[in-house]
Design an enzyme around this catalytic site. Structure first.
Site, PDB file in Angstrom:
ATOM      1  N   SER A   1       0.772  -1.271   0.014  1.00 58.48           N
ATOM      2  CA  SER A   1       0.060   0.010   0.034  1.00 58.48           C
ATOM      3  C   SER A   1       0.857   1.269   0.058  1.00 58.48           C
ATOM      4  O   SER A   1       0.259   2.503  -0.220  1.00 58.48           O
ATOM      5  CB  SER A   1      -0.986  -0.002   1.130  1.00 58.48           C
ATOM      6  OG  SER A   1      -0.077   0.229   2.093  1.00 58.48           O
TER       7      SER A   1
ATOM      8  N   LYS B   1      -6.150   4.219   9.125  1.00 55.84           N
ATOM      9  CA  LYS B   1      -5.305   5.038   8.310  1.00 55.84           C
ATOM     10  C   LYS B   1      -5.618   6.644   8.295  1.00 55.84           C
ATOM     11  O   LYS B   1      -4.937   7.301   8.515  1.00 55.84           O
ATOM     12  CB  LYS B   1      -5.208   4.788   6.670  1.00 55.84           C
ATOM     13  CG  LYS B   1      -4.041   3.347   6.716  1.00 55.84           C
ATOM     14  CD  LYS B   1      -4.053   2.826   5.324  1.00 55.84           C
ATOM     15  CE  LYS B   1      -3.271   1.684   5.240  1.00 55.84           C
ATOM     16  NZ  LYS B   1      -3.215   1.230   3.788  1.00 55.84           N
TER      17      LYS B   1
END
Ligand SMILES: Nc1ncnc2c1ncn2[C@@H]1O[C@H](COP(=O)(O)OP(=O)(O)OP(=O)(O)O)[C@@H](O)[C@H]1O
Ligand SMILES: [Mg+2]
Length: 798
Positions: A704, A747
């Site tokens: 990611s 996140k």
């Protein structure tokens, strides 16, 4: 006449008896005194003992003894009449001779009368001082016949059976009965011995036809036998109903009482007795109770000094202490559960809804034990405390174990009793502590269970958690099945990925991502501050926190997804204030902790908003990572130095992340001319590139960071810094497409914590972002991209 030791006078009448035997008393005298029998009937040829109490009768006996000793015994029609008159007496009686007389000191007398023959009262000639009557002989009618013979045998047999069944008849009677051939004498003997009513006895006496008398007698005997047999049947039923347990209990109580009385109760016995009593109270299931009894019996035989004694005793202690049958009633009121959850936890709406659904299913179907709940999320987000709330809502006990770092199956399931110092496993131990077979049972850190040569604890765990097999969970130490099916298990984990697959299959995962700064502020005001005030003895001391102070602590002293450190820092502030109050001895005054005061008390700032400083130079991009302790901000640094086109990657990166760094570099190289037209064609051949991701302690892997790496490299070759307020996440393909990633909620919370304003995310993650409640997005701007060029435009040029 002589006086014996008891002061009872005995009159021997031996001459008379011999006279009777010789039949010397025939013929009957013309008149005879009549002694009424209150409640009995005398038969010819039998000895009848009589107690004589009435003055009239005593006088009668006295006078009879002085003259011939012969009298007539006649039964009274009315057993209640104390002094029956002539017309209250039956017409048929027996003539008898007094064989013995005893004078009892209380003035009454006992006589033994040998009856000889049956008579009929013809008429009473005198009734004073006692009755005197003229009597006529009433002989038997006997006609020998096979029927008479058969009746005789039948009566003999039935009577023998009766003698065997009942205790009040002496066994000699049996011999006597079998030895009598004369049907008439037989009938008299038996009729005299039987306990039948006076009326029935009289009826038998009056029956002159012997065959008919025997028939009547055999009817009575048959009835008597039936009654006796029925009686013993009832008796044995009663005995078997008073079951073995009760009998044993009864006998043991007696035994104990006797032992106490004798001062013989030794220590072992006392201990065994006590254990047995406690076992009785513990309500063990059958199999366990059998095992316990077996061990008790062994214990009883062992000297208390024997090594095994202690082993068996502690085993039994365990059996006694386990909640085999104790359970708490459930409160399945969903409204109440909602109140409790709200009382204990701020917000967490989705989580609470899932919990309430779970409880609702249970309340509708008590048979359904449902899936095991598993709370997954960073530390300090309320997993454990939610478990506590569930137990409080249901009114169940709460018990918690941690299986983090457990590698040995025996920790879960216990050691066999043959090991020295063996104990049950952690499951059984916790149940004992819960003292209820249906607690809410929290299993913490299920993601951190290991496995090695000592066996796989997750397979034991599987047996605990699987509703299909946990109704007979077998601990090695107990070696008995224990029913865990009423327990509500809740597991907690930081990381879903490391939970063994088969376990995960049986669990319903509920994710808790962490809190925004606003949420933390509310949680602090509503829950943490009041709790810490109380804990530090400042309740009622008038100490308050300003919102600014709490915000300062949240932003400058804690960087976490949950609120555990926040609570700790609040506690630190209060502790210092408490000390100051205690030391100053001045009367307490109200005070509000300001941000300034909080900073003074907590010392140097511990968390810095680094992004601005770190991204000041070109070649640094802000990435976002998911970790088991919540989301994290990662700075991706890229630098170039003269060299030969080599790529160096450092920062403890995992394989996937290294590959994604390479892919990012390839894409940037491939598009270098477009990105920076001024770059020379040989630039990459003449430089070595180094990509570094600091914060070595944070485990870093996964694809990611692709977008962030490409951005860092682009920023490097364009020599333009990345916007300090922008963070990014997303995978990059060699062709420049941006692929979706996971952990977006964590996140974005991490981005907000780090002071980021804008987050670049793959457009295919838009759905997940929209699922995050508006107030939890904390004013972050999300920019959805499908290609790396778009990301670069926002991050570098935007
Ligand atoms: N939403 C909330 N409302 C009120 N208090 C909360 C909330 N979330 C967490 N807390 C409080 O934060 C503290 C830490 O929570 P808890 O011990 O449940 O963390 P956890 O998720 O079990 O963490 P760990 O993974 O470290 O065990 C507790 O005192 C709890 O009451
Ligand atoms: Mg916990």
């Amino acid at each position: 006449m002589e006086a014996n030791g008891d002061g009872i006078q005995v009159v021997e009448t031996d001459e008379i008896e011999s006279a009777i035997r010789q039949g010397a008393l025939e013929p009957l005298p013309a008149t005879l005194p009549v002694l009424p029998l209150k409640d009995s009937v005398a038969y010819p040829d039998t000895l009848t003992p009589l107690g004589v109490v009435r003055d009239r009768s005593i006088r009668l006996i006295d006078e009879v003894l002085g003259a011939g000793r012969t009298l007539v015994l006649v039964a009274s029609r009315d057993p209640e009449a104390d002094d029956p008159t002539a017309d209250q007496l039956h017409d048929v009686g027996v003539v008898g001779v007094i064989a013995r007389m005893l004078k009892v000191p209380d003035g009454t007398i006992r006589v033994l009368v040998q009856a000889t023959e049956r008579v009929k009262i013809a008429e009473y000639v005198k009734d004073d001082p006692y009755l005197i009557a003229r009597v006529e002989a009433l002989p038997d009618r006997v006609e020998p016949s096979p029927e008479l013979e058969a009746l005789t045998r039948n009566v003999q047999r039935t009577f023998t059976e009766i003698i065997e069944e009942i205790p009040y008849l002496p066994e000699e009677l049996q011999l006597a009965v079998t030895n009598i051939d004369d049907p008439s004498a037989l009938a008299n003997l038996i009729a005299g011995a039987l306990r039948i009513s006076t009326a029935e006895k009289q009826e038998l006496l009056e029956e002159v036809d012997v065959a008919r008398r025997l028939r009547r007698l055999s009817e009575l005997l048959a009835r008597e036998l039936e009654v006796i047999q029925l009686g013993s049947q009832i008796q044995s039923q009663v005995e078997s109903e008073m079951n073995k347990g009760q009998r044993e209990y009864y006998l043991r109580e007696q035994l104990k009482a006797i032992q106490r009385e004798l001062g013989e109760e030794d220590e072992t016995q006392a201990e065994v007795n006590e254990l047995r009593e406690r076992l009785d109270a513990a309500g063990l299931p059958e199999e366990a109770r059998k095992a316990a009894d077996r061990e008790l019996a062994r214990l009883e035989r062992l000297p208390s000094a024997a090594a095994e004694y202690g082993v068996i005793r502690s085993y039994l202690e365990w059996l006694v202490e386990l909640p085999w049958s104790q359970e708490t009633p459930d409160n399945l009121d969903i409204g109440h559960a909602r109140e409790v959850l709200d009382e204990d936890h701020y917000d967490l709406e989705q989580v609470k809804d899932r919990i309430l659904e779970y409880l609702a299913v249970r309340s509708l179907n008590s048979e359904s034990h449902g899936p095991i709940l598993c709370f997954v999320g960073p530390p300090g987000v309320g997993k454990t405390s939610l478990g506590r709330s569930i137990s409080r809502a249901l009114g169940r006990r709460f018990e918690r174990i941690s299986v983090g770092g457990v590698r040995d199956e025996a920790e879960i399931r216990g050691h066999r009793r043959t090991y020295i110092g063996a104990l049950p496993g952690t499951i059984i131990r916790a149940l004992r502590d819960a003292n209820s077979r249906n607690p809410v049972f929290m299993i913490d850190e299920i993601d951190k269970m290991g496995a090695d040569f000592r066996g796989d604890p997750s397979s034991a765990m599987l047996e605990v958690l699987d509703p299909a097999q946990n109704d007979s969970f077998r601990d090695h130490y107990l070696d008995l099945p224990f029913d865990l099916s009423e327990v509500i298990f809740i597991a907690t984990a930081n990381n879903l990925d490391t939970i063994p697959g088969p376990l995960l299959d049986r669990m319903e995962v509920i994710q808790l991502a962490g809190y925004t700064a606003d949420e933390k502020l509310h949680i602090a005001k509503r829950y943490l501050v009041p709790r810490q005030l109380a804990e530090n003895g400042l309740k009622g001391a008038g100490v308050r926190f300003s919102d600014a102070a709490l915000r300062a602590i949240i932003e400058e002293y804690t960087r976490e997804a949950g609120v555990r450190n926040l609570e700790r820092e609040i506690g630190t502030v209060f502790r210092k204030i408490a000390r100051q109050i205690a030391e100053s001895r001045k009367p307490k005054r109200k005070q509000t902790v300001s941000a300034k005061r909080a900073r003074e008390l907590l010392g140097r700032r511990r968390v810095f908003a680094e992004t601005r400083r770190r991204t000041r130079d070109p070649g640094v991009a802000t990435g976002l990572a998911w970790t088991p302790v919540g989301g994290e901000v990662l700075f991706i640094e890229a630098t170039a130095m003269p060299g030969s086109g080599r790529l160096t990657i450092t920062g403890q990166l995992g394989e996937v992340m290294r590959e994604s760094a390479q892919a990012a570099l390839s894409w940037v190289r491939g598009h270098a001319r477009r990105l920076n037209p001024e770059l020379s064609d040989d630039w990459f051949a003449e430089h070595d590139i180094h990509i570094h991701v600091p914060a070595g302690a944070v485990p870093k892997d996964g694809p990611s960071a692709g977008v962030a790496m490409a951005t860092a490299l682009t920023s490097l070759i364009e020599d333009r810094p990345v916007s300090p307020e922008t963070a990014m996440t997303g995978e990059v393909t060699l062709t420049g497409q941006v692929l979706p990633v996971g952990g977006l909620k964590e996140k974005s919370l991490a981005a907000a914590r780090a002071g980021i304003k804008r987050v670049i995310v793959p457009d295919r993650n838009e759905g997940e972002i929209l699922e995050i409640p508006e107030h939890e997005r904390e004013g972050l701007e999300f920019i959805y991209v499908d290609r790396i060029e778009r990301a670069l435009a926002v991050a570098i040029d935007g």
